[in-house]
Design an enzyme around this catalytic site. Sequence first.
Site, mmCIF file in Angstrom:
data_model
loop_
_atom_site.group_PDB
_atom_site.id
_atom_site.type_symbol
_atom_site.label_atom_id
_atom_site.label_comp_id
_atom_site.label_asym_id
_atom_site.label_seq_id
_atom_site.Cartn_x
_atom_site.Cartn_y
_atom_site.Cartn_z
ATOM 1 N N ARG A 38 0.823 -1.209 0.000
ATOM 2 C CA ARG A 38 0.000 0.000 0.000
ATOM 3 C C ARG A 38 0.862 1.267 0.000
ATOM 4 O O ARG A 38 0.473 2.282 -0.587
ATOM 5 C CB ARG A 38 -0.956 -0.011 1.205
ATOM 6 C CG ARG A 38 -2.109 -1.003 1.022
ATOM 7 C CD ARG A 38 -3.055 -1.027 2.191
ATOM 8 N NE ARG A 38 -4.267 -1.763 1.856
ATOM 9 C CZ ARG A 38 -5.252 -2.033 2.704
ATOM 10 N NH1 ARG A 38 -5.160 -1.636 3.959
ATOM 11 N NH2 ARG A 38 -6.314 -2.704 2.311
ATOM 12 N N LYS A 199 -19.060 -18.001 2.234
ATOM 13 C CA LYS A 199 -20.496 -17.915 2.465
ATOM 14 C C LYS A 199 -21.208 -16.972 1.511
ATOM 15 O O LYS A 199 -20.685 -15.930 1.130
ATOM 16 C CB LYS A 199 -20.763 -17.457 3.909
ATOM 17 C CG LYS A 199 -20.233 -18.420 4.977
ATOM 18 C CD LYS A 199 -20.530 -17.887 6.369
ATOM 19 C CE LYS A 199 -20.051 -18.847 7.457
ATOM 20 N NZ LYS A 199 -20.350 -18.349 8.815
ATOM 21 N N GLY A 356 -9.293 -9.254 -0.125
ATOM 22 C CA GLY A 356 -8.135 -9.788 0.588
ATOM 23 C C GLY A 356 -7.750 -11.204 0.205
ATOM 24 O O GLY A 356 -6.596 -11.484 -0.136
ATOM 25 N N GLY A 379 -13.164 -3.646 1.605
ATOM 26 C CA GLY A 379 -14.565 -3.248 1.666
ATOM 27 C C GLY A 379 -14.992 -2.349 0.528
ATOM 28 O O GLY A 379 -16.099 -2.486 -0.001
#
Length: 398
Positions: A38, A199, A356, A379
């Site tokens: 980053r 999920k 990720g 996110g």
Amino acid sequence: MAGFKTLDDIGAVSGKRVLVRVDLNVPVADGKVTDATRIERIAPTIAELSKKGAKIILLAHFGRPKDGPSAEFSLEPIAKATAEVLGRPVGFAADCVGDKAADAVAAMKDGDVLLFENTRFYKAEEKNEPAFTEKLAANGDIYVNDAFSAAHRAHASTEGLARHLPAYAGRTMQAELDALEKGLGNPVRPVVAIVGGAKISSKIDLLMNLVKKVDALVIGGGMANTFLAARGTDVGKSLCEHDLAGTAKQIMIEAAEAGCAIILPADGVVAKEFKAGAASETVAISEVPADGMILDVGAKTVQSVNDWIDRAATLVWNGPLGAFEIEPFDRATVAAAKHAAARTKAGKLVSVAGGGDTVAALNHAGVADDFTYVSTAGGAFLEWMEGKPLPGVEVLKR
């Protein structure tokens, strides 16, 4: 980049104080940064502004401090790592507002780089309180947002400042937005999406949005088991959200109405326990034993996925096809990733990936650098794929 103000629109910056929101929320162990990716990504924006004589003031958060300033969440060690990556000195101010911040800025020379202390030491940052935003803005003449990964939050340093100062997208933000536009905004068709992970429950909005935008949706990982079960397949002891069978059926109905093909596993790599080197076998998806767990997709499914990649002009990828963290259940993800990378290198595919687990899987396969763009935003990337507006991006529109 159409629609957003970038550094190409910024004009003269010599002697100007430029507040640059960056993502320095990097992994640290024993006081040292263990992955500088980053930091490396913000280097072009900093170098460009410095060369033009700006005074660059970096704003960032680190971790989730709850009770104000603490050594655990201080950005001071990150300043040292940033200096090493940039190959230039990076000053550090022990606050992001007030006298300590103002004094540090006053001492800057043109081209200097300064890092302010963690903005999240103030609760007003996440609340986007106007009074706090004004204190931040007092230290700058121009605002540049180069932190797409924080753009899904309407915080003072990610959204509020753009309402107080002339605001622009930095080069990393620009590259991200350009890549995402090619991925889903205005892609070359056919578009294929690969979505994996454990999920469905965490990706319902994502799947609902994608079936309306892509030509084919490959579903892998544990979430594929829920779709298989919804179709009446016995998945044994595999991870499966049986209570979401109705949701899976609705997603398949909406996909059919939108003309989006759903690609589910035809075979699976099955084991009785989830551990490295566990005894496993590949079986047709209709023949999963009652005491078996599907931990990866099989060779037939990999071939099907690769065939869809061959048909695609654009590929969007979020989530692995299997439990790639443990061998031998990484094989399908690695094989598909290498195939997509080869098509990209051959100039036949625009490939955009993020999340990720996805970044980790592509690094594991050794092909992250061969994709068109790999987003380090978690996110924010997911919310973009869900079709949600991102406050830190919306405020940069022309």
